[in-house]
Design an enzyme around this catalytic site. Structure first.
Site, PDB file in Angstrom:
ATOM      1  N   ASN A  79       0.844  -1.188   0.000  1.00 10.68           N
ATOM      2  CA  ASN A  79       0.000   0.000   0.000  1.00 10.68           C
ATOM      3  C   ASN A  79       0.892   1.257   0.000  1.00 10.68           C
ATOM      4  OD1 ASN A  79      -1.596   2.194   0.867  1.00 10.68           O
ATOM      5  ND2 ASN A  79      -3.101   0.799   1.783  1.00 10.68           N
ATOM      6  N   ASP A 122      -0.749  -3.873   9.977  1.00  9.21           N
ATOM      7  CA  ASP A 122      -2.104  -4.283   9.593  1.00  9.21           C
ATOM      8  C   ASP A 122      -3.079  -3.363  10.297  1.00  9.21           C
ATOM      9  OD1 ASP A 122      -3.455  -6.138   7.830  1.00  9.21           O
ATOM     10  OD2 ASP A 122      -4.525  -6.792   9.621  1.00  9.21           O
ATOM     11  N   PHE A 163      -6.704   8.089   1.920  1.00  7.01           N
ATOM     12  CA  PHE A 163      -6.999   6.876   1.138  1.00  7.01           C
ATOM     13  C   PHE A 163      -7.972   6.002   1.935  1.00  7.01           C
ATOM     14  CE2 PHE A 163      -4.546   3.663   3.534  1.00  7.01           C
ATOM     15  CZ  PHE A 163      -3.793   4.495   4.355  1.00  7.01           C
ATOM     16  N   GLY A 164      -8.319   4.850   1.351  1.00  7.86           N
ATOM     17  CA  GLY A 164      -9.160   3.869   2.040  1.00  7.86           C
ATOM     18  C   GLY A 164     -10.445   4.466   2.578  1.00  7.86           C
ATOM     19  N   HIS A 183      -4.248   6.417  14.178  1.00  7.76           N
ATOM     20  CA  HIS A 183      -3.856   5.077  14.608  1.00  7.76           C
ATOM     21  C   HIS A 183      -2.419   4.768  14.190  1.00  7.76           C
ATOM     22  CE1 HIS A 183      -5.752   5.549  10.773  1.00  7.76           C
ATOM     23  NE2 HIS A 183      -5.233   4.429  10.313  1.00  7.76           N
TER      24      HIS A 183
HETATM   25  P1  ITT Z   1      -0.785  -4.126   3.061  1.00  2.05           P
HETATM   26  O1  ITT Z   1      -1.461  -5.319   3.677  1.00  2.05           O
HETATM   27  O2  ITT Z   1      -0.030  -4.474   1.812  1.00  2.05           O
HETATM   28  O3  ITT Z   1       0.028  -3.354   4.039  1.00  2.05           O
HETATM   29  P2  ITT Z   1      -3.494  -3.149   2.661  1.00  2.05           P
HETATM   30  O4  ITT Z   1      -4.027  -1.991   1.870  1.00  2.05           O
HETATM   31  O5  ITT Z   1      -4.009  -4.512   2.335  1.00  2.05           O
HETATM   32  O6  ITT Z   1      -1.915  -3.067   2.563  1.00  2.05           O
HETATM   33  P3  ITT Z   1      -4.477  -3.391   5.432  1.00  2.05           P
HETATM   34  O7  ITT Z   1      -4.914  -4.775   5.184  1.00  2.05           O
HETATM   35  O8  ITT Z   1      -3.681  -3.113   6.651  1.00  2.05           O
HETATM   36  O9  ITT Z   1      -3.662  -2.786   4.176  1.00  2.05           O
HETATM   37  O10 ITT Z   1      -5.675  -2.332   5.503  1.00  2.05           O
HETATM   38  C1  ITT Z   1      -7.000  -2.627   5.426  1.00  2.05           C
HETATM   39  C2  ITT Z   1      -7.710  -1.567   4.645  1.00  2.05           C
HETATM   40  O11 ITT Z   1      -7.995  -0.498   5.547  1.00  2.05           O
HETATM   41  C3  ITT Z   1      -6.896  -0.991   3.523  1.00  2.05           C
HETATM   42  O12 ITT Z   1      -7.205  -1.609   2.323  1.00  2.05           O
HETATM   43  C4  ITT Z   1      -7.273   0.454   3.487  1.00  2.05           C
HETATM   44  O13 ITT Z   1      -8.267   0.674   2.529  1.00  2.05           O
HETATM   45  C5  ITT Z   1      -7.814   0.714   4.878  1.00  2.05           C
HETATM   46  N1  ITT Z   1      -6.893   1.541   5.630  1.00  2.05           N
HETATM   47  C6  ITT Z   1      -5.716   1.194   6.220  1.00  2.05           C
HETATM   48  N2  ITT Z   1      -5.174   2.247   6.816  1.00  2.05           N
HETATM   49  C7  ITT Z   1      -6.001   3.296   6.599  1.00  2.05           C
HETATM   50  C8  ITT Z   1      -5.984   4.649   6.929  1.00  2.05           C
HETATM   51  O14 ITT Z   1      -4.986   5.185   7.614  1.00  2.05           O
HETATM   52  N3  ITT Z   1      -7.008   5.426   6.527  1.00  2.05           N
HETATM   53  C9  ITT Z   1      -8.019   4.916   5.824  1.00  2.05           C
HETATM   54  N4  ITT Z   1      -8.113   3.655   5.461  1.00  2.05           N
HETATM   55  C10 ITT Z   1      -7.110   2.833   5.835  1.00  2.05           C
END
Ligand code: ITT
Length: 236
Positions: free
Chosen positions: A49, A108, A188-189, A216
């Site tokens: 990510n 994670d 993002f996310g 967080h």
């Molecule tokens: P990696 O496992 O490769 O690190 P990932 O995107 O799959 O990347 P996670 O499983 O840790 O990461 O994250 C779960 C989801 O939560 C991720 O797809 C993001 O969309 C969201 N997320 C993580 N951190 C966030 C943040 O700080 N703000 C908003 N959304 C977040």
């Protein structure tokens, strides 16, 4: 010797002296600069990510050289099969340790929504399906929250660090609410639908610095930084 000649010679001598002392100063400074660059601590961050990578680089600052998976030649989707975020963070870090023989960290993260019994939680990345589609995830969450009066939620991050074969976990959590619609286009996310406690803006409406100061991930990374600093000081 004529007076003019004497003046010319002494001017040349003075200039030569200034030039030599400048060179001496430069030579003293140059190794210092090099030393500082070498002192940067390298950390492999096991994430695919790019947003997380950027946040961690910003939070840790210039003292650290945070290296992504592509920089160690890893293009794999690392398995995340645990039912806890700490389990997944450890799984990712152990995978890199085992296959790439390097110290590393992994993060994670999950968004835990009270009215949905903690969903999407550990399944946040795949909430709307295996595609890791952030827009679809937000859409599904807003749909499932329609009509809910309790909108409390928390973002939680666990960082796993493997250094010198020792495993350490660092946790960060921020509480907030799920908004009824998307606001903002930073981040993002789930950022555009999460409003942290004490703010009237979502994470996606805050600057990167504002988000990192309370998020967080910011909390977990700052604990990690303290640990790394302590380790470095003990080794010296
Ligand atoms: P990696 O496992 O490769 O690190 P990932 O995107 O799959 O990347 P996670 O499983 O840790 O990461 O994250 C779960 C989801 O939560 C991720 O797809 C993001 O969309 C969201 N997320 C993580 N951190 C966030 C943040 O700080 N703000 C908003 N959304 C977040």
């Amino acid at each position: 010797m004529k007076t003019n000649d004497f003046e010319t010679k002494s001017t040349i001598f003075v200039r030569l002296f200034i030039l030599l002392s400048c060179r001496k100063k430069c030579r003293v400074q140059y190794p210092d600069v090099q030393k500082k660059q070498h002192m940067k601590q390298r950390i492999v961050f096991a994430t695919n990510n790019a947003h997380k990578l950027q946040e961690v680089r910003q939070i840790l600052g210039a003292e650290y050289d945070v290296v992504g998976l592509d920089q160690i030649g890893c293009n794999e989707d690392i398995p995340e099969t645990s039912d806890t975020i700490s389990g997944n963070a450890l799984q990712k870090a152990r995978y890199i340790r085992q296959h790439y023989h390097t110290d590393c960290m992994a993060d994670d993260t999950g968004l835990f929504v009270d009215a949905l019994d903690g969903e999407p939680g550990v399944y946040s990345a795949r909430y709307a399906g295996e595609g890791h589609d952030a827009a679809a995830n937000r859409c599904k969450l807003l749909r499932n929250m329609a009509g809910k009066t309790n909108r409390s939620a928390s973002f939680r991050t666990v960082i796993a660090l493997i250094q010198d074969d020792r495993e350490q976990l660092f946790e960060g959590r921020v509480d907030g609410v799920i908004t009824s619609e998307e606001h903002g286009d930073h981040g993002f996310g789930y950022d555009s639908i999460f409003q942290p406690v004490g703010y009237d803006r979502t994470f996606a409406e805050l600057t990167a610095e504002e988000k990192n100061a309370i998020s967080h991930r910011g909390l977990a990374v700052r604990q990690l930084a303290l640990h790394l600093l302590k380790n470095t000081n003990e080794r010296q």
